[in-house]
Design a protein around this motif. Structure first.
Motif, PDB file in Angstrom:
ATOM      1  N   ASP A 125       0.821  -1.208   0.000  1.00 48.79           N
ATOM      2  CA  ASP A 125       0.000   0.000   0.000  1.00 48.79           C
ATOM      3  C   ASP A 125       0.854   1.258   0.000  1.00 48.79           C
ATOM      4  OD1 ASP A 125      -2.282  -1.517   0.039  1.00 48.79           O
ATOM      5  OD2 ASP A 125      -2.416  -1.538   2.219  1.00 48.79           O
ATOM      6  N   TYR A 126       2.082   1.157   0.452  1.00 48.62           N
ATOM      7  CA  TYR A 126       2.973   2.317   0.481  1.00 48.62           C
ATOM      8  C   TYR A 126       4.417   1.851   0.317  1.00 48.62           C
ATOM      9  CZ  TYR A 126       3.799   0.793   5.297  1.00 48.62           C
ATOM     10  OH  TYR A 126       4.114   0.041   6.408  1.00 48.62           O
ATOM     11  N   ASP A 127       5.251   2.776  -0.097  1.00 45.03           N
ATOM     12  CA  ASP A 127       6.680   2.517  -0.217  1.00 45.03           C
ATOM     13  C   ASP A 127       7.409   3.228   0.914  1.00 45.03           C
ATOM     14  OD1 ASP A 127       6.542   1.027  -2.706  1.00 45.03           O
ATOM     15  OD2 ASP A 127       6.040   2.924  -3.663  1.00 45.03           O
ATOM     16  N   VAL A 128       8.696   2.933   1.075  1.00 40.38           N
ATOM     17  CA  VAL A 128       9.513   3.526   2.130  1.00 40.38           C
ATOM     18  C   VAL A 128      10.715   4.203   1.491  1.00 40.38           C
ATOM     19  CG1 VAL A 128      10.938   3.085   4.159  1.00 40.38           C
ATOM     20  CG2 VAL A 128       8.776   1.868   3.874  1.00 40.38           C
ATOM     21  N   ILE A 129      10.873   5.491   1.802  1.00 44.19           N
ATOM     22  CA  ILE A 129      12.077   6.228   1.418  1.00 44.19           C
ATOM     23  C   ILE A 129      12.960   6.266   2.658  1.00 44.19           C
ATOM     24  CG2 ILE A 129      12.985   8.356   0.442  1.00 44.19           C
ATOM     25  CD1 ILE A 129      10.970   6.971  -1.374  1.00 44.19           C
ATOM     26  N   CYS A 130      14.036   5.506   2.659  1.00 51.50           N
ATOM     27  CA  CYS A 130      14.914   5.418   3.824  1.00 51.50           C
ATOM     28  C   CYS A 130      16.102   6.347   3.634  1.00 51.50           C
ATOM     29  CB  CYS A 130      15.391   3.982   4.042  1.00 51.50           C
ATOM     30  SG  CYS A 130      16.432   3.793   5.507  1.00 51.50           S
ATOM     31  N   LEU A 131      16.245   7.313   4.523  1.00 51.97           N
ATOM     32  CA  LEU A 131      17.364   8.261   4.517  1.00 51.97           C
ATOM     33  C   LEU A 131      18.274   7.859   5.681  1.00 51.97           C
ATOM     34  CD1 LEU A 131      15.261  11.489   3.894  1.00 51.97           C
ATOM     35  CD2 LEU A 131      16.333   9.980   2.208  1.00 51.97           C
ATOM     36  N   ALA A 206      15.037  16.715  -3.897  1.00 54.53           N
ATOM     37  CA  ALA A 206      13.581  16.580  -3.928  1.00 54.53           C
ATOM     38  C   ALA A 206      13.077  16.422  -5.357  1.00 54.53           C
ATOM     39  CB  ALA A 206      12.934  17.781  -3.248  1.00 54.53           C
ATOM     40  N   GLU A 207      13.644  17.164  -6.279  1.00 59.33           N
ATOM     41  CA  GLU A 207      13.231  17.046  -7.677  1.00 59.33           C
ATOM     42  C   GLU A 207      13.580  15.670  -8.232  1.00 59.33           C
ATOM     43  OE1 GLU A 207      15.101  20.277  -9.685  1.00 59.33           O
ATOM     44  OE2 GLU A 207      13.670  21.787  -8.963  1.00 59.33           O
ATOM     45  N   ALA A 208      14.729  15.118  -7.822  1.00 54.07           N
ATOM     46  CA  ALA A 208      15.108  13.781  -8.274  1.00 54.07           C
ATOM     47  C   ALA A 208      14.140  12.735  -7.722  1.00 54.07           C
ATOM     48  CB  ALA A 208      16.535  13.466  -7.836  1.00 54.07           C
ATOM     49  N   ILE A 209      13.733  12.896  -6.460  1.00 49.00           N
ATOM     50  CA  ILE A 209      12.781  11.948  -5.878  1.00 49.00           C
ATOM     51  C   ILE A 209      11.404  12.122  -6.512  1.00 49.00           C
ATOM     52  CG2 ILE A 209      11.593  11.330  -3.736  1.00 49.00           C
ATOM     53  CD1 ILE A 209      14.158  11.929  -2.239  1.00 49.00           C
ATOM     54  N   ASP A 210      11.045  13.353  -6.890  1.00 47.66           N
ATOM     55  CA  ASP A 210       9.776  13.581  -7.584  1.00 47.66           C
ATOM     56  C   ASP A 210       9.768  12.841  -8.921  1.00 47.66           C
ATOM     57  OD1 ASP A 210       7.304  14.539  -8.299  1.00 47.66           O
ATOM     58  OD2 ASP A 210       8.065  16.467  -8.998  1.00 47.66           O
ATOM     59  N   ARG A 211      10.894  12.920  -9.640  1.00 49.29           N
ATOM     60  CA  ARG A 211      10.988  12.190 -10.913  1.00 49.29           C
ATOM     61  C   ARG A 211      10.930  10.680 -10.664  1.00 49.29           C
ATOM     62  NH1 ARG A 211      16.081  13.603 -14.570  1.00 49.29           N
ATOM     63  NH2 ARG A 211      15.171  15.655 -14.137  1.00 49.29           N
ATOM     64  N   LEU A 212      11.616  10.235  -9.609  1.00 46.83           N
ATOM     65  CA  LEU A 212      11.577   8.818  -9.248  1.00 46.83           C
ATOM     66  C   LEU A 212      10.155   8.400  -8.891  1.00 46.83           C
ATOM     67  CD1 LEU A 212      13.144   6.178  -8.451  1.00 46.83           C
ATOM     68  CD2 LEU A 212      13.298   7.149  -6.147  1.00 46.83           C
ATOM     69  N   ARG A 213       9.430   9.271  -8.206  1.00 47.11           N
ATOM     70  CA  ARG A 213       8.038   8.984  -7.834  1.00 47.11           C
ATOM     71  C   ARG A 213       7.172   8.730  -9.059  1.00 47.11           C
ATOM     72  NH1 ARG A 213       3.514  11.950  -7.825  1.00 47.11           N
ATOM     73  NH2 ARG A 213       4.670  13.751  -8.599  1.00 47.11           N
ATOM     74  N   SER A 220       2.095   6.523  -2.539  1.00 43.42           N
ATOM     75  CA  SER A 220       2.142   6.884  -1.131  1.00 43.42           C
ATOM     76  C   SER A 220       3.436   6.333  -0.547  1.00 43.42           C
ATOM     77  CB  SER A 220       0.932   6.312  -0.382  1.00 43.42           C
ATOM     78  OG  SER A 220       0.964   6.689   0.974  1.00 43.42           O
ATOM     79  N   ALA A 221       4.034   7.085   0.368  1.00 42.29           N
ATOM     80  CA  ALA A 221       5.318   6.661   0.928  1.00 42.29           C
ATOM     81  C   ALA A 221       5.471   7.166   2.352  1.00 42.29           C
ATOM     82  CB  ALA A 221       6.485   7.150   0.065  1.00 42.29           C
ATOM     83  N   VAL A 222       6.356   6.522   3.087  1.00 44.12           N
ATOM     84  CA  VAL A 222       6.776   6.953   4.419  1.00 44.12           C
ATOM     85  C   VAL A 222       8.265   7.270   4.336  1.00 44.12           C
ATOM     86  CG1 VAL A 222       7.102   6.262   6.822  1.00 44.12           C
ATOM     87  CG2 VAL A 222       5.048   5.557   5.590  1.00 44.12           C
TER      88      VAL A 222
END
Length: 419
Positions: A125-131, A206-213, A220-222
């Protein structure tokens, strides 16, 4: 199979997938709306709107018009124009995100007549962006273990690399099923422990992650933050996409000599701003709970399946620690982990000198650690870093494990995963 029948089958296969993505999209937009309406600025604007509403009904409009220009000029003369703009910001965000953001996200949802994407795209249902706080390829511990478990629950994990490139896109490398190493734009050679990213770097990330999205159809992500370095990026992702922030606080960062003062200030900010702060010990919970919105205590745990492969030692059938004189015993004492500034090397050296027939095997990097005395002792072996897969075989020969940490605030707040 007829071409028309194939199209029907593809449509039937895509419809449930499209429904799940739309449901995740609705949850994401609802979370973003809830976040915006919970801000103090939003409440201030709503209060001001109610005041002007009743003033407009109680007083004739003709009498208010001559004062309108003065009311606009007063905040400027008092230097409050920035405050006024800040208060209106949530309204502008809501106005722009309502249509443009939703339309952009809908573009990432496949049409019913498209070929179904790979199964891993629709797995959770959602993905995880781990920093993260450490690289995936470094010592295998809590960050990698938790993200591996998340992937096993069918949620994709995009695990950020601690290395950056000068481009604009996010570079993906598969690490294991459902886990992708994600190298983001930035300044190559940046130390995530000593330097915070600039606004321009955060914007590029953020723009790179937007393109990745869009490319990977992340509806949806956490955002899981494990190091204060990533605070500004996590906040920007929440502002743009409504993705909640989870701060996984594993250590007392003030105890690390590698962390700069700006990093510690940023940690206070992420503790206060995160939607959830996860801590690993009672000491950390007591420290952050009064400053957080929501706190959860999740201690470290053993990777049982991994270490259960260690065969029983023949020594376990007899008595090792009995009344035999200590100098007659041939024991192997072991440790694995970081042999760093918090590692009590002098204590281990004292033990090795007192028990010359005991062998001490120390596995781990000695970066920031003082091992001058240990290197001179014949019964101490500094084995360096070893692959996680080899640990069960190595520790099978040990008679006892030790965790010789110094008694300092950093170690008092930790919950060693090796325990």
């Amino acid at each position: 199979m007829e071409p028309s029948q194939a199209k029907v089958d593809i449509r039937l296969q895509c419809d449930p997938q499209r429904e799940r993505v739309l449901e995740a999209e609705v949850r994401s937009l609802r979370a973003q709306l809830d976040w915006m309406t919970s801000r103090k600025a939003w409440r201030i604007v709503q209060f001001a709107n109610r005041i002007f509403y009743w003033l407009g009904h109680l007083l004739p409009v003709a009498r208010l018009r001559p004062w309108a220009g003065a009311v606009k000029r007063i905040p400027r003369r008092l230097g409050l124009d920035r405050l006024s703009a800040w208060a209106r910001r949530p309204l502008r965000q809501l106005k722009h995100c309502g249509r443009a953001t939703f339309i952009n996200r809908l573009r990432t949802i496949p049409r019913a007549d498209e070929t179904a994407p790979p199964a891993e795209v629709w797995s959770g249902d959602y993905d995880v962006i781990c920093l993260p706080v450490i690289s995936w390829h470094s010592r295998f511990q809590r960050p990698q273990q938790m993200m591996r478990r998340v992937a096993e629950q069918r949620h994709r994990v995009f695990y950020a690399s601690l290395e950056f490139h000068a481009g604009d896109a996010a570079h993906l490398s598969p690490l294991r099923e459902g886990v992708f190493e994600t190298m983001l734009p930035g300044v190559p050679g940046t130390s995530v422990y000593q330097r915070l990213p600039s606004r321009d770097e955060v914007r590029r990330m953020a723009e790179a992650i937007d393109r990745l999205r869009r490319e990977r159809r992340i509806a949806s992500a956490v955002v899981v933050v494990q190091l204060p370095f990533w605070t500004a990026l996590a906040e920007k992702l929440r502002e743009q996409f409504g993705w909640p922030i989870v701060y996984d606080c594993m250590d007392d960062h003030s105890g690390f000599s590698t962390n700069c003062a700006a990093m510690l200030r940023m940690e206070k900010r992420i503790v206060a701003e995160a939607d959830l702060v996860v801590v690993t010990s009672d000491a950390l919970e007591a420290k952050v709970r009064p400053k957080t919105r929501r706190t959860a205590l999740i201690r470290n745990a053993c990777d049982y399946e991994h270490f259960a492969t260690v065969p029983p030692s023949p020594k376990e059938e007899g008595t090792v620690f009995d009344d035999v004189p200590s100098d007659a015993k041939h024991l192997t004492i072991g440790f694995y982990g970081a042999i760093a500034e918090w590692f009590d090397a002098d204590l281990v050296a004292d033990l090795a000198e007192l028990r010359p027939r005991w062998r001490f095997e120390l596995i781990g990097s000695t970066y920031t650690g003082d091992v001058a005395r240990l290197e001179k002792l014949p019964n101490v072996a500094l084995l360096g870093e070893k692959p996680y897969a080899d640990l069960p075989r190595l520790v099978a020969e040990w008679d006892a494990f030790i965790i010789p940490f110094k008694r300092i605030p950093l170690t008092e707040a930790t919950n060693p995963v090796k325990a």
